[in-house]
Scaffold this active site. Sequence first.
Site, PDB file in Angstrom:
ATOM      1  N   GLY A 183     -32.131  19.851  11.551  1.00 45.80           N
ATOM      2  CA  GLY A 183     -31.256  20.303  12.620  1.00 45.80           C
ATOM      3  C   GLY A 183     -30.342  19.201  13.118  1.00 45.80           C
ATOM      4  N   LYS A 237     -39.040  11.945  13.551  1.00 46.02           N
ATOM      5  CA  LYS A 237     -40.373  12.547  13.366  1.00 46.02           C
ATOM      6  C   LYS A 237     -41.068  11.885  12.180  1.00 46.02           C
ATOM      7  CE  LYS A 237     -38.502  16.977  14.783  1.00 46.02           C
ATOM      8  NZ  LYS A 237     -37.906  18.155  14.119  1.00 46.02           N
TER       9      LYS A 237
HETATM   10  P1  ADP Z   1     -33.703  16.175  11.763  1.00 47.54           P
HETATM   11  O1  ADP Z   1     -33.585  17.155  12.904  1.00 47.54           O
HETATM   12  O2  ADP Z   1     -32.406  15.978  11.047  1.00 47.54           O
HETATM   13  O3  ADP Z   1     -34.842  16.492  10.849  1.00 47.54           O
HETATM   14  P2  ADP Z   1     -35.223  14.355  13.407  1.00 47.54           P
HETATM   15  O4  ADP Z   1     -35.454  15.459  14.371  1.00 47.54           O
HETATM   16  O5  ADP Z   1     -36.394  13.820  12.675  1.00 47.54           O
HETATM   17  O6  ADP Z   1     -34.040  14.747  12.391  1.00 47.54           O
HETATM   18  O7  ADP Z   1     -34.613  13.093  14.155  1.00 47.54           O
HETATM   19  C1  ADP Z   1     -33.379  13.125  14.819  1.00 47.54           C
HETATM   20  C2  ADP Z   1     -33.364  12.141  15.925  1.00 47.54           C
HETATM   21  O8  ADP Z   1     -33.757  10.863  15.489  1.00 47.54           O
HETATM   22  C3  ADP Z   1     -32.009  11.971  16.525  1.00 47.54           C
HETATM   23  O9  ADP Z   1     -31.974  12.581  17.793  1.00 47.54           O
HETATM   24  C4  ADP Z   1     -31.825  10.439  16.613  1.00 47.54           C
HETATM   25  O10 ADP Z   1     -31.337  10.021  17.861  1.00 47.54           O
HETATM   26  C5  ADP Z   1     -33.236   9.942  16.389  1.00 47.54           C
HETATM   27  N1  ADP Z   1     -33.268   8.588  15.834  1.00 47.54           N
HETATM   28  C6  ADP Z   1     -32.644   8.130  14.734  1.00 47.54           C
HETATM   29  N2  ADP Z   1     -32.860   6.813  14.560  1.00 47.54           N
HETATM   30  C7  ADP Z   1     -33.646   6.424  15.588  1.00 47.54           C
HETATM   31  C8  ADP Z   1     -34.199   5.163  15.967  1.00 47.54           C
HETATM   32  N3  ADP Z   1     -33.974   4.071  15.276  1.00 47.54           N
HETATM   33  N4  ADP Z   1     -34.970   5.135  17.080  1.00 47.54           N
HETATM   34  C9  ADP Z   1     -35.176   6.246  17.800  1.00 47.54           C
HETATM   35  N5  ADP Z   1     -34.689   7.457  17.491  1.00 47.54           N
HETATM   36  C10 ADP Z   1     -33.923   7.543  16.392  1.00 47.54           C
HETATM   37 MG    MG Z   2     -34.632  17.352  14.744  1.00 50.39          MG
END
Ligand code: ADP
Ligand code: MG
Length: 405
Positions: free
Chosen positions: A362, A209
């Site tokens: 999450g 995000k």
């Molecule tokens: P959080 O829930 O910990 O705040 P986010 O919801 O922002 O984290 O992002 C989590 C997602 O980001 C994971 O499902 C992961 O697969 C994705 N992600 C991480 N690196 C990449 C990337 N390089 N390209 C696309 N998606 C990614």
């Molecule tokens: Mg998330």
Amino acid sequence: MRSLEQLAAEVDGLGGKRVLVRSDLNVPLAEEDGVRRITDDGRIRASLPTWQALLDQGARVVVCAHLGRPKGEPEEKYSLAPVAERVRELLPGTTVRFATDLVGESARAQGDALGDGELLLLENLRFEKGETSKDDDERGRLARDLADGASAYVGDGFGAVHRKHASVYDVPRHLPSAAGGLVLAEVEVLRRLTTDPARPYVVVLGGSKVSDKLGVIEALLGAADKILVGGGMVFTFLAAQGHDVGSSLLERDQLDRVRGYLATAAERGVQIVLPTDVVAATAFSADADHAVVAADAIPADRMGLDIGPESSAAFASALADAGTVFWNGPMGVFEMEPYAGGTRAVAEAIAGSDAFSVVGGGDSAAAVRALGLSEEDFGHISTGGGASLEYLQGDVLPGLQALED
Ligand code: ADP
Ligand code: MG
């Protein structure tokens, strides 16, 4: 914010009273052969102590929560029914009821049947438009329906406190209310991060995000010593430095903003550490052809799905001497084994350091558990990603504000 004890004193004891609790039960689900299975129940388990404290006092506990992003009407795939099943397993010996609607016939019937020391989970809050409505009256109507018949409200859904939603912001105006233990604990930890954190204060940011998370960087440029950037957001940084990022996640409209952050960081002596290598794949798939490439030489037909081994080592060593760590967002698509290395390296480095460490988000919290790391090796694993980021940005969180009034 008032505690449960203060609330109990205010209403002359909670025994026999109906108490509405807003919890965060927004858990990840996977569908297999048409059956939805909870892949990480961390948020459910984190919600238990507050319910248990109320049940122990003989309260009639009514829990409301949302799951996913339904658009104001019932949608089977967002039903909280699998969550109710899990709650039953986690609370053996307690009668756990489930209403198939939020404020309709089922909720009324189950509410009437609810006995002392029993728990009723209501169906997904977001099956009603009023929950997320921008219209104060529409939210207010749902809030009154939710509050109807209850004697008190407990706000304990930390992952939703940054939302101006009926169950979070409006209900506490209609009932004597308190913050649950989970919300109080989360806020205490975040306060520790924002008041005189032990140095060096190292922040790790990743995830997908990107635009949601850029705001926190601005605030962190005044607080952190080092910011390590990975995950999907890193490609907007690499592009801002003039590199080609192939078909990686990229938010073009954020490039100027990111250039501004890089300039501010340089002025203030805050180190923004970017990966020097990435795992680049031909498609968003575990089976896709993938290879480690230099971060400034991503082939046009490939997408970066993880930071590379050299970057993992650099991030780990930047974390080794940290006094305080805040980590939000996986370093790669950790759900697929070929792209889990960066997230694993960062998680292990944080687990192994003596720093006071907080994991928010999450998916980040789910990653810690999915990678088999012990939660005890982290100072705190937050149930709220967006909420903790907004807190660190210094924003007023509607759900906390409502509990202060
Ligand atoms: P959080 O829930 O910990 O705040 P986010 O919801 O922002 O984290 O992002 C989590 C997602 O980001 C994971 O499902 C992961 O697969 C994705 N992600 C991480 N690196 C990449 C990337 N390089 N390209 C696309 N998606 C990614
Ligand atoms: Mg998330």
